[in-house]
Write an enzyme that holds these catalytic residues in place. Structure first.
Site, short mmCIF file in Angstrom:
data_model
loop_
_atom_site.label_atom_id
_atom_site.label_comp_id
_atom_site.label_asym_id
_atom_site.label_seq_id
_atom_site.Cartn_x
_atom_site.Cartn_y
_atom_site.Cartn_z
N SER A 131 0.84 -1.19 0.00
CA SER A 131 0.00 0.00 0.00
C SER A 131 0.88 1.24 0.00
O SER A 131 1.96 1.25 0.61
CB SER A 131 -0.90 0.02 1.24
OG SER A 131 -1.61 1.25 1.32
N TYR A 144 -1.88 -0.20 10.23
CA TYR A 144 -2.00 -0.66 8.84
C TYR A 144 -0.75 -0.26 8.06
O TYR A 144 -0.17 -1.08 7.33
CB TYR A 144 -3.24 -0.05 8.20
CG TYR A 144 -3.44 -0.48 6.77
CD1 TYR A 144 -3.92 -1.76 6.46
CD2 TYR A 144 -3.15 0.38 5.71
CE1 TYR A 144 -4.10 -2.16 5.15
CE2 TYR A 144 -3.34 -0.01 4.40
CZ TYR A 144 -3.81 -1.28 4.12
OH TYR A 144 -3.98 -1.68 2.81
N LYS A 148 2.13 -2.91 6.18
CA LYS A 148 2.47 -2.84 4.76
C LYS A 148 3.92 -2.40 4.55
O LYS A 148 4.62 -2.88 3.65
CB LYS A 148 1.51 -1.90 4.03
CG LYS A 148 0.07 -2.39 4.00
CD LYS A 148 -0.05 -3.73 3.27
CE LYS A 148 -1.49 -4.14 3.07
NZ LYS A 148 -1.60 -5.39 2.29
#
Length: 269
Positions: A131, A144, A148
């Site tokens: 991401s 998050y 990633k």
């Protein structure tokens, strides 16, 4: 381009399904994965295998089934992932661990499961879907981003460790795309008497708006196809809007505090 045998984790919906359908339309044999086959009795886009990236026995079984059918595996696309939002202080730590199990440890389990076959073939391609958020610490999405970013860095190392095997690894970092990720995301609750109540609540709305107004995930599928047709893939690829990709350029050239100020302004914090 000759037909490739492709395995896509999280292939039953969202970006994974879009990738699978696009590659199938180009003549490739696609297998997707889902944690529960019973939820998709009428799925006919391509074949689904039952697999949970957090459970290594399901990974071994699914890979075994695929190899018994096809005898080889040319491309692994580590797409399965989950979202998580919240003030890091308030997110239950078991939810943080669960997110790392899926977004970071899951792809590592998959890589370990397929490398022996790819090494025996003397060829193979592994694409880790990460991401753009993995390149920066985003407020209320820090965990998050961390999962990633960890996968991006680890891929760099595995590339060098496997360079003599004929196996290529690369990262593909999407920006915001219109998918159903928000429905499966863990949201730390907005607590009434929390000092984070107002800024977190406002940021949560902004995050959901960015996803719902995101681009068509077919753009990610096209980039995957382009990578598959590249003899020597790069370490990192990005796909997303101009501003999302440009934000990474700004991060490289701007002083840290200036870039931080841009993010604070974006999220109205």
């Amino acid at each position: 381009m000759e037909q490739k045998i492709v395995l896509i984790t999280g292939g039953s919906s969202g970006i994974g399904r879009s990738i699978g359908n696009f590659l199938k339309s180009k003549g490739h044999k696609v297998y997707g994965t889902t944690r529960d086959l019973n939820k998709y009795p009428d799925f006919s886009d391509f074949e689904l295998l039952e697999l949970n990236v957090r459970e290594t026995h399901t990974i071994k079984t699914a890979v075994k089934i695929l190899l018994e059918k096809e005898g080889r595996l040319d491309v692994l696309i580590n797409n399965a992932g989950v979202g998580i939002t919240g003030p890091i202080e308030e997110i239950p730590h078991d939810e943080i661990l669960k997110t790392f199990e899926t977004n970071f440890h899951g792809p590592l389990h998959m890589i370990k499961a397929v490398l022996p076959q790819m090494r025996a073939q003397g060829s193979g391609l592994i694409i880790n879907i990460t991401s753009i958020a993995g390149y920066m610490g985003l407020p209320y999405r820090g965990i998050y981003s961390a999962t990633k970013g960890s996968l991006e860095i680890t891929t760099e190392a595995i590339r060098m460790e496997t360079k003599n095997f004929g196996v290529h690894l690369t990262n593909l970092a999407p920006g915001d795309f219109a998918t159903n990720i928000a429905s499966g995301r863990y949201h730390a609750p907005v607590i009434e008497d929390s000092p984070y109540k107002v800024p977190y609540g406002n940021t949560l709305k902004l995050i959901d708006e960015d996803v719902s107004s995101g681009s068509d995930p077919i753009q990610v599928a096209r980039m995957v196809y382009r990578i598959m047709n590249t003899k020597k893939p790069k370490v990192h690829y990005k796909v997303g809007s101009f501003m999302q990709k440009f934000s990474l350029t700004l991060k490289k050239i701007l002083p840290d505090k200036v870039y931080e100020k841009l993010l604070l302004n974006h999220y109205k914090l």
